[in-house]
Design a protein around this motif. Structure first.
Motif, short mmCIF file in Angstrom:
data_model
loop_
_atom_site.label_atom_id
_atom_site.label_comp_id
_atom_site.label_asym_id
_atom_site.label_seq_id
_atom_site.Cartn_x
_atom_site.Cartn_y
_atom_site.Cartn_z
N GLU A 86 17.40 143.08 -14.26
CA GLU A 86 16.86 144.34 -13.75
C GLU A 86 17.74 145.49 -14.22
OE1 GLU A 86 17.52 141.63 -11.57
OE2 GLU A 86 15.48 140.94 -11.90
N PRO A 87 17.53 145.96 -15.44
CA PRO A 87 18.40 147.01 -15.99
C PRO A 87 18.13 148.37 -15.33
CG PRO A 87 16.64 146.51 -17.53
CD PRO A 87 16.53 145.51 -16.41
N SER A 88 19.13 149.22 -15.42
CA SER A 88 19.00 150.58 -14.89
C SER A 88 18.09 151.41 -15.80
CB SER A 88 20.38 151.24 -14.83
OG SER A 88 20.87 151.44 -16.14
N LEU A 89 17.65 152.55 -15.29
CA LEU A 89 16.84 153.45 -16.11
C LEU A 89 17.61 153.93 -17.33
CD1 LEU A 89 15.02 155.52 -13.35
CD2 LEU A 89 13.94 154.05 -15.07
N ASP A 90 18.91 154.18 -17.17
CA ASP A 90 19.73 154.59 -18.32
C ASP A 90 19.76 153.52 -19.39
OD1 ASP A 90 20.34 157.05 -17.19
OD2 ASP A 90 22.26 156.38 -16.37
N ARG A 91 19.83 152.26 -18.98
CA ARG A 91 19.85 151.17 -19.95
C ARG A 91 18.48 151.05 -20.64
NH1 ARG A 91 23.06 146.93 -21.58
NH2 ARG A 91 21.96 145.04 -22.18
N SER A 109 14.90 137.24 -7.18
CA SER A 109 14.22 137.58 -5.94
C SER A 109 14.22 139.09 -5.64
CB SER A 109 14.86 136.83 -4.76
OG SER A 109 16.23 137.18 -4.65
N LYS A 110 15.10 139.84 -6.26
CA LYS A 110 15.14 141.29 -6.02
C LYS A 110 14.32 142.09 -7.03
CE LYS A 110 19.45 141.86 -8.48
NZ LYS A 110 20.84 142.15 -8.45
N ALA A 111 13.60 141.40 -7.92
CA ALA A 111 12.85 142.08 -8.97
C ALA A 111 11.77 143.01 -8.41
CB ALA A 111 12.23 141.07 -9.92
N ASP A 112 11.11 142.62 -7.32
CA ASP A 112 10.08 143.48 -6.73
C ASP A 112 10.67 144.80 -6.25
OD1 ASP A 112 7.94 141.73 -7.12
OD2 ASP A 112 8.29 140.71 -5.21
N THR A 113 11.81 144.74 -5.59
CA THR A 113 12.48 145.94 -5.10
C THR A 113 12.93 146.82 -6.26
OG1 THR A 113 13.25 144.72 -3.17
CG2 THR A 113 14.40 146.77 -3.68
N TRP A 114 13.52 146.20 -7.29
CA TRP A 114 13.94 146.92 -8.49
C TRP A 114 12.76 147.66 -9.10
CZ3 TRP A 114 12.18 145.38 -13.43
CH2 TRP A 114 12.72 146.10 -14.50
N TRP A 115 11.63 146.97 -9.25
CA TRP A 115 10.47 147.58 -9.89
C TRP A 115 9.95 148.76 -9.06
CZ3 TRP A 115 8.53 148.76 -14.14
CH2 TRP A 115 7.21 149.17 -14.26
N GLN A 116 9.91 148.62 -7.76
CA GLN A 116 9.45 149.72 -6.90
C GLN A 116 10.35 150.94 -7.06
OE1 GLN A 116 6.52 149.83 -5.30
NE2 GLN A 116 6.22 147.82 -6.22
N GLN A 117 11.62 150.73 -7.29
CA GLN A 117 12.57 151.84 -7.43
C GLN A 117 12.46 152.55 -8.78
OE1 GLN A 117 16.30 149.90 -6.65
NE2 GLN A 117 16.09 150.08 -4.44
N ILE A 118 12.06 151.84 -9.84
CA ILE A 118 12.08 152.46 -11.17
C ILE A 118 10.71 152.73 -11.77
CG2 ILE A 118 14.31 151.37 -11.67
CD1 ILE A 118 12.54 149.85 -13.91
N LYS A 119 9.64 152.19 -11.21
CA LYS A 119 8.35 152.21 -11.90
C LYS A 119 7.82 153.61 -12.18
CE LYS A 119 5.25 151.61 -7.96
NZ LYS A 119 4.25 150.71 -7.39
N ASN A 120 8.13 154.58 -11.34
CA ASN A 120 7.62 155.93 -11.57
C ASN A 120 8.28 156.63 -12.76
OD1 ASN A 120 5.79 155.72 -9.46
ND2 ASN A 120 7.26 156.47 -7.97
#
Length: 176
Positions: A86-91, A109-120
């Motif tokens: 789950e890379p950062s937006l900068d990456r 298991s944290k991929a859903d949370t990561w995606w919700q944080q960066i998808k926009n």
């Protein structure tokens, strides 16, 4: 004293029915001391999905500015950059800028949370993002041996991984 990586050796027969790519590859994979078997096997799966004669693992976690896997052209430009996790937006921005094509394979298991944080904001970058089924990756890790022969059949958004130690159907979804 620094911990040393654990070495795994894989002989994999690949049948990608989507791209008509059929190959047998031998991989020697170094599992970084801080890397889980799940992440390492997600890297192996990402490798098989993008199999090409010039595709290679990088130093990965030892070189945080590099991709996990890349394909370089003969002039050393990066044709494909593959990140696992789950890379950062900068990456994401950096990898999209440094390569012609970028793919990310989220797996835990944290991929859903990561995606919700960066998808926009992730849509601003020319990056393909996939999410492996976490339970299937755990099952794949449970059948992993230090030396193993396997076959991987890829079709649609799933791969069937078969080895003497067991078999697993791994599915994924494209997020972007």
């Amino acid at each position: 004293m620094a911990l040393k990586p654990t070495i795994y050796k894989f002989g994999i027969h690949i049948a990608n029915l989507d791209t008509d790519h059929y190959d047998s590859i031998n991989l020697t994979v170094a599992q970084h001391p801080s890397e889980t078997v799940e992440r390492m096997m997600a890297r192996v799966l990402a490798f098989t999905l993008n199999a090409d004669e010039r595709l290679e693992f990088t130093k990965g976690l030892c070189e945080p500015d590099d991709a996990d896997i890349w394909l370089k052209d003969y002039d050393e430009t990066i044709a494909l950059w593959v990140d696992v996790g789950e890379p950062s937006l900068d990456r994401l921005k950096r990898s999209a800028r440094m390569s012609r094509s970028t793919k990310v394979y989220a797996f835990n298991s944290k991929a859903d949370t990561w995606w919700q944080q960066i998808k926009n904001k992730a849509h601003e970058f020319d990056v393909e993002i996939y999410q492996f089924d976490h339970t299937a990756i755990e099952q794949l890790a449970s059948i992993t041996a230090r030396t193993m022969q396997a076959s991987v059949t890829i079709t649609g958004e799933s791969a069937y991984f078969a080895a003497d130690e067991g078999d697993v159907q791994i599915s994924w979804q494209r997020l972007q």
